[in-house]
Design a protein around this motif. Sequence first.
Motif, PDB file in Angstrom:
ATOM      1  N   LYS A  64     -10.015  37.885 -17.978  1.00 41.56           N
ATOM      2  CA  LYS A  64      -8.560  37.877 -18.176  1.00 41.56           C
ATOM      3  C   LYS A  64      -7.908  37.212 -16.977  1.00 41.56           C
ATOM      4  CE  LYS A  64      -4.614  40.661 -19.518  1.00 41.56           C
ATOM      5  NZ  LYS A  64      -3.703  39.790 -18.762  1.00 41.56           N
ATOM      6  N   PHE A  65      -7.350  36.028 -17.187  1.00 39.23           N
ATOM      7  CA  PHE A  65      -6.729  35.270 -16.114  1.00 39.23           C
ATOM      8  C   PHE A  65      -5.329  35.811 -15.826  1.00 39.23           C
ATOM      9  CE2 PHE A  65     -10.185  32.671 -17.239  1.00 39.23           C
ATOM     10  CZ  PHE A  65     -10.399  31.734 -16.254  1.00 39.23           C
ATOM     11  N   ASP A  66      -4.950  35.792 -14.555  1.00 36.74           N
ATOM     12  CA  ASP A  66      -3.634  36.275 -14.126  1.00 36.74           C
ATOM     13  C   ASP A  66      -2.637  35.127 -14.209  1.00 36.74           C
ATOM     14  OD1 ASP A  66      -1.590  37.771 -13.110  1.00 36.74           O
ATOM     15  OD2 ASP A  66      -2.360  37.867 -11.062  1.00 36.74           O
ATOM     16  N   GLY A  67      -2.172  34.849 -15.432  1.00 39.01           N
ATOM     17  CA  GLY A  67      -1.268  33.725 -15.635  1.00 39.01           C
ATOM     18  C   GLY A  67      -0.180  34.049 -16.632  1.00 39.01           C
ATOM     19  N   HIS A  68       0.401  33.010 -17.218  1.00 35.05           N
ATOM     20  CA  HIS A  68       1.430  33.142 -18.246  1.00 35.05           C
ATOM     21  C   HIS A  68       0.847  32.707 -19.583  1.00 35.05           C
ATOM     22  CE1 HIS A  68       5.358  33.002 -15.632  1.00 35.05           C
ATOM     23  NE2 HIS A  68       4.574  34.026 -15.362  1.00 35.05           N
ATOM     24  N   ARG A  69       1.064  33.497 -20.599  1.00 39.72           N
ATOM     25  CA  ARG A  69       0.607  33.143 -21.947  1.00 39.72           C
ATOM     26  C   ARG A  69       1.319  31.875 -22.405  1.00 39.72           C
ATOM     27  NH1 ARG A  69      -1.351  36.928 -25.810  1.00 39.72           N
ATOM     28  NH2 ARG A  69      -2.489  35.793 -27.426  1.00 39.72           N
ATOM     29  N   MET A  70       0.566  30.948 -22.988  1.00 37.86           N
ATOM     30  CA  MET A  70       1.166  29.695 -23.417  1.00 37.86           C
ATOM     31  C   MET A  70       0.448  29.176 -24.656  1.00 37.86           C
ATOM     32  SD  MET A  70       1.490  26.058 -21.386  1.00 37.86           S
ATOM     33  CE  MET A  70       2.718  26.634 -20.199  1.00 37.86           C
ATOM     34  N   VAL A  71       1.215  28.682 -25.606  1.00 33.86           N
ATOM     35  CA  VAL A  71       0.696  28.006 -26.791  1.00 33.86           C
ATOM     36  C   VAL A  71       0.908  26.507 -26.598  1.00 33.86           C
ATOM     37  CG1 VAL A  71       0.955  27.684 -29.279  1.00 33.86           C
ATOM     38  CG2 VAL A  71       1.146  29.984 -28.281  1.00 33.86           C
ATOM     39  N   VAL A  72      -0.130  25.718 -26.854  1.00 38.55           N
ATOM     40  CA  VAL A  72      -0.053  24.262 -26.766  1.00 38.55           C
ATOM     41  C   VAL A  72      -0.122  23.695 -28.178  1.00 38.55           C
ATOM     42  CG1 VAL A  72      -1.191  22.169 -25.946  1.00 38.55           C
ATOM     43  CG2 VAL A  72      -1.075  24.180 -24.464  1.00 38.55           C
ATOM     44  N   LEU A  73       0.858  22.882 -28.552  1.00 41.17           N
ATOM     45  CA  LEU A  73       0.880  22.206 -29.848  1.00 41.17           C
ATOM     46  C   LEU A  73       0.849  20.704 -29.631  1.00 41.17           C
ATOM     47  CD1 LEU A  73       3.421  24.594 -29.863  1.00 41.17           C
ATOM     48  CD2 LEU A  73       2.930  24.308 -32.303  1.00 41.17           C
ATOM     49  N   THR A  74       0.188  19.984 -30.520  1.00 43.02           N
ATOM     50  CA  THR A  74       0.152  18.526 -30.414  1.00 43.02           C
ATOM     51  C   THR A  74       0.746  17.881 -31.667  1.00 43.02           C
ATOM     52  OG1 THR A  74      -2.058  18.274 -31.400  1.00 43.02           O
ATOM     53  CG2 THR A  74      -1.933  18.667 -29.022  1.00 43.02           C
ATOM     54  N   GLY A  75       1.189  16.609 -31.476  1.00 38.72           N
ATOM     55  CA  GLY A  75       1.741  15.807 -32.562  1.00 38.72           C
ATOM     56  C   GLY A  75       3.190  16.078 -32.892  1.00 38.72           C
ATOM     57  N   PRO A  76       4.132  16.000 -31.928  1.00 33.22           N
ATOM     58  CA  PRO A  76       3.998  15.696 -30.499  1.00 33.22           C
ATOM     59  C   PRO A  76       3.596  16.930 -29.686  1.00 33.22           C
ATOM     60  CG  PRO A  76       6.287  16.086 -31.012  1.00 33.22           C
ATOM     61  CD  PRO A  76       5.548  16.170 -32.321  1.00 33.22           C
ATOM     62  N   VAL A  77       3.305  16.686 -28.386  1.00 30.32           N
ATOM     63  CA  VAL A  77       2.903  17.779 -27.504  1.00 30.32           C
ATOM     64  C   VAL A  77       4.106  18.650 -27.168  1.00 30.32           C
ATOM     65  CG1 VAL A  77       2.038  18.358 -25.211  1.00 30.32           C
ATOM     66  CG2 VAL A  77       0.973  16.514 -26.517  1.00 30.32           C
ATOM     67  N   ARG A  78       3.923  19.966 -27.320  1.00 25.43           N
ATOM     68  CA  ARG A  78       4.909  20.953 -26.881  1.00 25.43           C
ATOM     69  C   ARG A  78       4.179  22.131 -26.261  1.00 25.43           C
ATOM     70  NH1 ARG A  78       6.288  21.109 -32.708  1.00 25.43           N
ATOM     71  NH2 ARG A  78       4.329  19.968 -32.527  1.00 25.43           N
ATOM     72  N   LEU A  79       4.766  22.707 -25.230  1.00 27.85           N
ATOM     73  CA  LEU A  79       4.238  23.896 -24.571  1.00 27.85           C
ATOM     74  C   LEU A  79       5.206  25.032 -24.834  1.00 27.85           C
ATOM     75  CD1 LEU A  79       3.190  22.344 -21.124  1.00 27.85           C
ATOM     76  CD2 LEU A  79       1.928  22.326 -23.297  1.00 27.85           C
ATOM     77  N   GLN A  80       4.704  26.114 -25.435  1.00 28.28           N
ATOM     78  CA  GLN A  80       5.558  27.225 -25.856  1.00 28.28           C
ATOM     79  C   GLN A  80       5.127  28.519 -25.188  1.00 28.28           C
ATOM     80  OE1 GLN A  80       5.719  28.388 -30.231  1.00 28.28           O
ATOM     81  NE2 GLN A  80       5.274  30.341 -29.213  1.00 28.28           N
ATOM     82  N   THR A  81       6.079  29.271 -24.652  1.00 30.34           N
ATOM     83  CA  THR A  81       5.782  30.583 -24.097  1.00 30.34           C
ATOM     84  C   THR A  81       5.591  31.585 -25.229  1.00 30.34           C
ATOM     85  OG1 THR A  81       8.084  31.325 -24.006  1.00 30.34           O
ATOM     86  CG2 THR A  81       7.241  30.061 -22.114  1.00 30.34           C
ATOM     87  N   ARG A  82       5.124  32.774 -24.867  1.00 34.25           N
ATOM     88  CA  ARG A  82       4.950  33.826 -25.873  1.00 34.25           C
ATOM     89  C   ARG A  82       6.253  34.145 -26.582  1.00 34.25           C
ATOM     90  NH1 ARG A  82       3.352  40.196 -24.777  1.00 34.25           N
ATOM     91  NH2 ARG A  82       4.090  40.926 -26.794  1.00 34.25           N
ATOM     92  N   SER A  83       7.369  34.069 -25.867  1.00 33.69           N
ATOM     93  CA  SER A  83       8.668  34.383 -26.454  1.00 33.69           C
ATOM     94  C   SER A  83       9.192  33.280 -27.362  1.00 33.69           C
ATOM     95  CB  SER A  83       9.693  34.670 -25.348  1.00 33.69           C
ATOM     96  OG  SER A  83       9.950  33.493 -24.603  1.00 33.69           O
ATOM     97  N   GLY A  84       8.545  32.115 -27.363  1.00 35.51           N
ATOM     98  CA  GLY A  84       8.975  31.011 -28.200  1.00 35.51           C
ATOM     99  C   GLY A  84       9.730  29.920 -27.465  1.00 35.51           C
TER     100      GLY A  84
END
Length: 291
Positions: A35-55
């Motif tokens: 378990k890494f001590d970081g921030h939860r993040m979702v990565v989407l492509t086409g185009p690239v977007r970085l999303q936090t857990r809250s959206g």
Amino acid sequence: MTDPLPLPVRVALARRVDTVPAADALPGGCAYEPKFDGHRMVVLTGPVRLQTRSGRLVTATFPEIAEAAGALPPGVVLDGEVVIWRDGRIDFGALQRRALRGSRRGPVLPANYAAFDLLAAAGTDLRGRPYDERRAALVALLAPLGPPLQAVPMTTDRDEAVQWYTSLAPAGIEGLVVKGRGQRYRPDRRDWLKLRHAVPQDAEAIGFTGTPRAPRALVLDLGDGPFASAPLDAPLRTQLAALLVPPTPTAAAALDDGTPYRPLPAPLPVEILQGEGRHALTAVLRLRPEA
């Protein structure tokens, strides 16, 4: 390309346990991940977007992650943690400062993305498939890339997982996340298990409960959304009240359970201790305004 998952992407969650689970504790057997001590993040492509857990979209805050994700084909959705390494260990404080201030205000330490699940590929929703299948596809997708975009380590050997848990804490590894190898990915469900070390760590408070003259607890966000600490002891309440004078008017906010709190005018560095056990609270050990 049309996004394969509804936006914002909702993520799977974990519930706390007190010991490293047995190898057969979850459907299909257990897969153990650090378990890494970081921030939860979702990565989407086409185009690239970085999303936090809250959206919230934070693509501009981590341009090196976005650039690396640009090498992936369209229609990919990854779940993972963004982290910052410094001097051989994860620096959560540096990550908090970067997340709050952005990447364009002076020099910043580079971020890395530790992916632990593949939710979609080539525009196809993979969440209904078993963990083992998603994991194999994740490793195959990311292996040609390398840092700053890579898959977290994983083992199915409980003895190795115990060794990770006992030996990796000095590097900033919080503990373990345990998943069933036959489990599908269910958003907002606590199907996974997590085991954390109870060791002091740096964090930043973003708000407080109570009043400026009589604060009760601090509101923290360790990457899983804001939550209230255990009640502050008398010396800490006095110290915090002194920092809040004169009070700065701020709009009221509320935690997920409806508890009202007041945002701080600026993040406050603190040292915390996260208790172990299902109902453990996070205690604030000291305030660090000088930091």
